[in-house]
Design a protein around this motif. Structure first.
Motif, PDB file in Angstrom:
ATOM      1  N   GLU A   1       0.846  -1.195   0.000  1.00 16.71           N
ATOM      2  CA  GLU A   1       0.000   0.000   0.000  1.00 16.71           C
ATOM      3  C   GLU A   1       0.883   1.247   0.000  1.00 16.71           C
ATOM      4  O   GLU A   1       1.861   1.337   0.741  1.00 16.71           O
ATOM      5  CB  GLU A   1      -0.913   0.027   1.226  1.00 16.71           C
ATOM      6  CG  GLU A   1      -1.866   1.204   1.226  1.00 16.71           C
ATOM      7  CD  GLU A   1      -2.758   1.242   2.455  1.00 16.71           C
ATOM      8  OE1 GLU A   1      -3.887   1.755   2.337  1.00 16.71           O
ATOM      9  OE2 GLU A   1      -2.334   0.781   3.526  1.00 16.71           O
TER      10      GLU A   1
ATOM     11  N   LYS B   1       0.484   5.569  -0.063  1.00 17.77           N
ATOM     12  CA  LYS B   1      -0.359   6.765   0.002  1.00 17.77           C
ATOM     13  C   LYS B   1       0.451   7.931  -0.543  1.00 17.77           C
ATOM     14  O   LYS B   1       1.581   8.159  -0.125  1.00 17.77           O
ATOM     15  CB  LYS B   1      -0.791   7.036   1.446  1.00 17.77           C
ATOM     16  CG  LYS B   1      -1.683   5.936   1.985  1.00 17.77           C
ATOM     17  CD  LYS B   1      -2.105   6.180   3.406  1.00 17.77           C
ATOM     18  CE  LYS B   1      -2.982   5.026   3.877  1.00 17.77           C
ATOM     19  NZ  LYS B   1      -3.477   5.210   5.225  1.00 17.77           N
TER      20      LYS B   1
ATOM     21  N   LYS C   1       0.506  12.111  -2.082  1.00 15.73           N
ATOM     22  CA  LYS C   1      -0.110  13.433  -2.096  1.00 15.73           C
ATOM     23  C   LYS C   1      -0.451  13.830  -3.525  1.00 15.73           C
ATOM     24  O   LYS C   1       0.053  13.253  -4.490  1.00 15.73           O
ATOM     25  CB  LYS C   1       0.852  14.463  -1.497  1.00 15.73           C
ATOM     26  CG  LYS C   1       1.086  14.246  -0.021  1.00 15.73           C
ATOM     27  CD  LYS C   1       1.985  15.301   0.543  1.00 15.73           C
ATOM     28  CE  LYS C   1       2.150  15.021   2.034  1.00 15.73           C
ATOM     29  NZ  LYS C   1       2.961  15.993   2.709  1.00 15.73           N
TER      30      LYS C   1
ATOM     31  N   GLU D   1      -5.057  13.357  -3.863  1.00 14.64           N
ATOM     32  CA  GLU D   1      -4.474  12.414  -2.902  1.00 14.64           C
ATOM     33  C   GLU D   1      -4.874  11.018  -3.368  1.00 14.64           C
ATOM     34  O   GLU D   1      -6.021  10.795  -3.774  1.00 14.64           O
ATOM     35  CB  GLU D   1      -4.985  12.680  -1.491  1.00 14.64           C
ATOM     36  CG  GLU D   1      -4.399  13.922  -0.875  1.00 14.64           C
ATOM     37  CD  GLU D   1      -4.789  14.100   0.580  1.00 14.64           C
ATOM     38  OE1 GLU D   1      -5.394  13.176   1.179  1.00 14.64           O
ATOM     39  OE2 GLU D   1      -4.488  15.175   1.120  1.00 14.64           O
ATOM     40  N   THR D   2      -3.936  10.090  -3.325  1.00 16.01           N
ATOM     41  CA  THR D   2      -4.150   8.780  -3.940  1.00 16.01           C
ATOM     42  C   THR D   2      -3.657   7.669  -3.033  1.00 16.01           C
ATOM     43  O   THR D   2      -2.632   7.807  -2.373  1.00 16.01           O
ATOM     44  CB  THR D   2      -3.401   8.724  -5.304  1.00 16.01           C
ATOM     45  OG1 THR D   2      -3.895   9.775  -6.144  1.00 16.01           O
ATOM     46  CG2 THR D   2      -3.587   7.395  -6.000  1.00 16.01           C
ATOM     47  N   ILE D   3      -4.412   6.560  -3.044  1.00 14.70           N
ATOM     48  CA  ILE D   3      -3.976   5.339  -2.365  1.00 14.70           C
ATOM     49  C   ILE D   3      -3.858   4.254  -3.432  1.00 14.70           C
ATOM     50  O   ILE D   3      -4.811   3.981  -4.165  1.00 14.70           O
ATOM     51  CB  ILE D   3      -4.964   4.899  -1.275  1.00 14.70           C
ATOM     52  CG1 ILE D   3      -5.099   5.987  -0.207  1.00 14.70           C
ATOM     53  CG2 ILE D   3      -4.511   3.570  -0.646  1.00 14.70           C
ATOM     54  CD1 ILE D   3      -6.197   5.738   0.813  1.00 14.70           C
TER      55      ILE D   3
END
Length: 188
Positions: A28, A30, A32, A98-100
């Protein structure tokens, strides 16, 4: 991580042991807004699943970037040509929000293909889907007007227009921001 399992199961359901093996390879990440995932000239080493976020594929240019793709929640992102050939990418990939992501390295992906019952089927179906998206885009650029491309984009992905800067949308449909403004005025 359940989003990726649900998505994969719509393509070709994985049994629990294959899922456990595959998911053990996922990382995973995360990110910006406006984070570069891949720079031009670098080799792509990951296939990523967008759990949350919007991503843009583009060719950086001095006068203005040439945007040729957007990807959203529950889609895969990669510089697929660079990943397959292990050659430097001719374009960049960046986050617009913002991305995961859930990332898997190319090495681990090849291992999933080799060691799971339907990893190859999922890979083939994803490659076929990417081809169809690319083909549709090329045909649209060759056979539709800018206004038709804008309307298609609006009907295919209405959320796009609220979340992506108009200069990127203009570039994507192949017009200047000023021409897009005129198209939008004619439509409304």
């Amino acid at each position: 991580m359940h989003e990726i399992r649900k998505f994969i199961d719509t393509i070709s359901p994985m049994n629990n042991s294959d899922w456990d093996f595959f998911s053990s390879k996922l990382q995973e990440v995360k990110l910006k807004k406006n984070t570069t995932l891949l720079q031009i000239g670098k080799v792509e080493n990951y296939l990523s699943f967008i759990s949350k976020g919007i991503i843009r594929l583009y060719i950086p240019r001095v006068e203005s970037d040439l945007t040729f793709g957007f990807l959203f929640d529950n889609e895969f992102v990669t510089a697929y040509d660079s990943l397959l050939t292990q050659s430097p990418s001719e374009y960049q990939i960046e986050t617009l929000t913002e991305t995961i992501l859930w990332k898997i390295s190319n090495k681990d992906l090849q291992e999933v293909y080799e060691k799971t019952n339907n990893g190859n089927i999922i890979g083939r179906k994803m490659a076929e889907n990417m081809f169809l998206i690319k083909s549709k885009r090329e045909l649209s650029l060759l056979s539709r007007t800018a206004e038709e491309r804008y309307l298609d984009l609006f009907s295919d992905r209405p959320n796009l227009l609220q979340q992506i800067p108009l200069k990127y949308i203009a570039s994507y449909i192949g017009v200047t921001p000023q021409a897009l403004s005129r198209i939008r005025k004619r439509i409304t």
